[in-house]
Design a protein around this motif. Structure first.
Motif, PDB file in Angstrom:
ATOM      1  N   THR A 129       0.803  -1.217   0.000  1.00  0.00           N
ATOM      2  CA  THR A 129       0.000   0.000   0.000  1.00  0.00           C
ATOM      3  C   THR A 129       0.835   1.266   0.000  1.00  0.00           C
ATOM      4  O   THR A 129       1.904   1.324   0.599  1.00  0.00           O
ATOM      5  CB  THR A 129      -0.935  -0.005   1.228  1.00  0.00           C
ATOM      6  OG1 THR A 129      -1.613   1.251   1.332  1.00  0.00           O
ATOM      7  CG2 THR A 129      -0.152  -0.221   2.516  1.00  0.00           C
TER       8      THR A 129
ATOM      9  N   GLU B  49      -6.339  -4.416  -3.618  1.00  0.00           N
ATOM     10  CA  GLU B  49      -6.947  -3.114  -3.365  1.00  0.00           C
ATOM     11  C   GLU B  49      -7.774  -3.086  -2.086  1.00  0.00           C
ATOM     12  O   GLU B  49      -7.728  -2.117  -1.326  1.00  0.00           O
ATOM     13  CB  GLU B  49      -7.820  -2.700  -4.553  1.00  0.00           C
ATOM     14  CG  GLU B  49      -8.422  -1.316  -4.414  1.00  0.00           C
ATOM     15  CD  GLU B  49      -9.141  -0.845  -5.666  1.00  0.00           C
ATOM     16  OE1 GLU B  49      -9.517   0.346  -5.712  1.00  0.00           O
ATOM     17  OE2 GLU B  49      -9.321  -1.656  -6.600  1.00  0.00           O
TER      18      GLU B  49
ATOM     19  N   CYS C 145      -5.710  -2.310   1.016  1.00  0.00           N
ATOM     20  CA  CYS C 145      -4.789  -1.170   0.974  1.00  0.00           C
ATOM     21  C   CYS C 145      -5.377   0.050   1.673  1.00  0.00           C
ATOM     22  O   CYS C 145      -6.556   0.361   1.515  1.00  0.00           O
ATOM     23  CB  CYS C 145      -4.482  -0.778  -0.476  1.00  0.00           C
ATOM     24  SG  CYS C 145      -3.292  -1.830  -1.308  1.00  0.00           S
TER      25      CYS C 145
ATOM     26  N   TYR D  70      -4.440   2.720  -2.632  1.00  0.00           N
ATOM     27  CA  TYR D  70      -4.130   1.800  -3.736  1.00  0.00           C
ATOM     28  C   TYR D  70      -3.336   2.498  -4.837  1.00  0.00           C
ATOM     29  O   TYR D  70      -3.538   2.235  -6.004  1.00  0.00           O
ATOM     30  CB  TYR D  70      -5.435   1.221  -4.299  1.00  0.00           C
ATOM     31  CG  TYR D  70      -5.250   0.030  -5.213  1.00  0.00           C
ATOM     32  CD1 TYR D  70      -4.593  -1.122  -4.782  1.00  0.00           C
ATOM     33  CD2 TYR D  70      -5.753   0.062  -6.516  1.00  0.00           C
ATOM     34  CE1 TYR D  70      -4.443  -2.205  -5.621  1.00  0.00           C
ATOM     35  CE2 TYR D  70      -5.608  -1.033  -7.357  1.00  0.00           C
ATOM     36  CZ  TYR D  70      -4.945  -2.158  -6.907  1.00  0.00           C
ATOM     37  OH  TYR D  70      -4.787  -3.250  -7.739  1.00  0.00           O
TER      38      TYR D  70
END
Length: 358
Positions: A296, A321, A324, A327
């Motif tokens: 991340t 994603e 994170c 992202y």
């Protein structure tokens, strides 16, 4: 252009004055409220509805850690902690694991040009955080806000070999490189909780971090990691079972001999240390014998170098994603086709731990 709404939380009237003066340098930021402790902030924030909350860590009544926990449970907002470096590593990184996205050293006063540089750093980060979507975070028991007992991950049987997990045969790498920015401390913590003490591969890493916090971060990781985390030193040779971090303000590279090189070369895409510089050295010197992991973070640092590792036959992973904080870096890796797999940090940790079972 819509202004970014910011709430400032600090028990020091001087600090609030300095921060308001600092943010007044930007014509797209509007300070919509201030509070002197966490309790006042909890009452103010739902009414002010800011885009970003900037809070001190050390305050009476309710400190920045408890404020972050309560906000992420009740009224999630992007949170940036602005506090002094005090050596309390555990407290510092607990607030990041509770949901804060950035930790920046508080400006000490109004002296120029130091304040000008600090103003740019804080304004730039607020501008980026304002676009981050955050989610409600339930409080969990256990060290540093993580559950004490980790349930098995779907698809990861304890005795499963690494080739079975991935559906392909992979050689044990000579070295693994990991890069992260915003949200990285939490991701590193989750990965390291899976790595066993007898780990057979050296790991080298870059974590973008505010000045003064890198040593505290390494100390924090060593509080629970079964492998030793340390700051890299010029000329030292990498060894299995150790995690080497780039020191503050130095690029880190690994030579084919396994020796570490520190460099004060100009920042790459605004970063020193740069994830891209580290991963590019692995692709250049180790090719198919290297693995790259991109976690991340804001921006695109490391994405192109991750693609280089993949192109030379190395194995690459990026953080998925959904897990994170931001992202940015993994998202850029997705655009470039740089990652062989996208996984959550715990899954990445289990994947890496599988090398010790081979």
């Amino acid at each position: 252009m819509k202004k970014i709404r910011v709430v400032l939380v600090d028990d020091s009237p001087v600090a609030l004055f300095v921060l308001k003066k600092l943010l007044a340098r930007s014509d797209h930021i509007d300070v919509v409220g201030t509070a002197s402790d966490g309790r006042q902030a909890l009452a103010l924030i739902p009414m002010a509805d800011p885009d970003v909350v900037c809070t001190d860590l050390h305050m009476p009544e309710m400190d920045g850690l408890e404020l972050t926990r309560r906000l992420m449970e009740e009224f999630p907002k992007p949170i940036m902690v602005l506090s002094a470096v005090d050596g309390n590593a555990e407290r510092t990184f607990q607030v990041l694991q509770a949901g804060a996205l950035e930790f920046v050293e508080k400006p000490a006063g109004l002296a120029e040009p130091e304040l000008k540089d600090k103003a740019k750093e804080i304004i730039d980060k607020i501008s980026i955080l304002a676009g981050v979507k955050v989610f409600r975070k339930r409080r969990q028991a256990g060290l540093a806000g993580l559950p004490t007992v980790l349930s098995p991950l779907p698809g990861f049987a304890p005795a499963m070999g690494i080739g079975q997990v991935l559906g392909q045969t992979l050689a044990t790498p000579a070295v693994i490189g990991i890069g992260a920015s915003t949200g990285g401390p939490t991701a590193f913590s989750e990965i390291l909780r899976e790595i066993p003490a007898d780990y057979p591969v050296p790991i080298v890493a870059v974590q973008h971090m505010a000045a003064g916090f890198m040593s505290a971060f390494v100390h924090h990781l060593n509080g629970f990691s079964r492998i030793e985390a340390k700051l890299a030193e010029e000329g030292e040779k990498i060894r299995p079972g150790r995690l080497y971090f780039a020191p503050e303000d130095y690029h880190l590279e690994v030579e084919r001999s396994g020796c570490l090189r520190l460099s004060g070369a100009p920042p790459l895409e605004g970063h020193r240390p740069s994830v891209g510089v580290l991963l590019a050295s692995l692709g250049r010197h180790f090719a198919a014998e290297s693995w790259g992991v991109l976690l991340t973070g804001m921006g695109k640092d490391g994405a192109a170098a991750l693609k280089t590792i993949r192109n030379t036959g190395g194995f690459t992973v990026a953080q998925e994603e959904a897990s994170c904080a931001v992202y940015g870096m993994p998202g850029e890796a997705e655009k470039l086709g740089a990652a062989c797999r996208f996984m959550a940090p715990r899954a990445i940790g289990k994947l890496l731990a599988g090398l010790a079972r081979r």
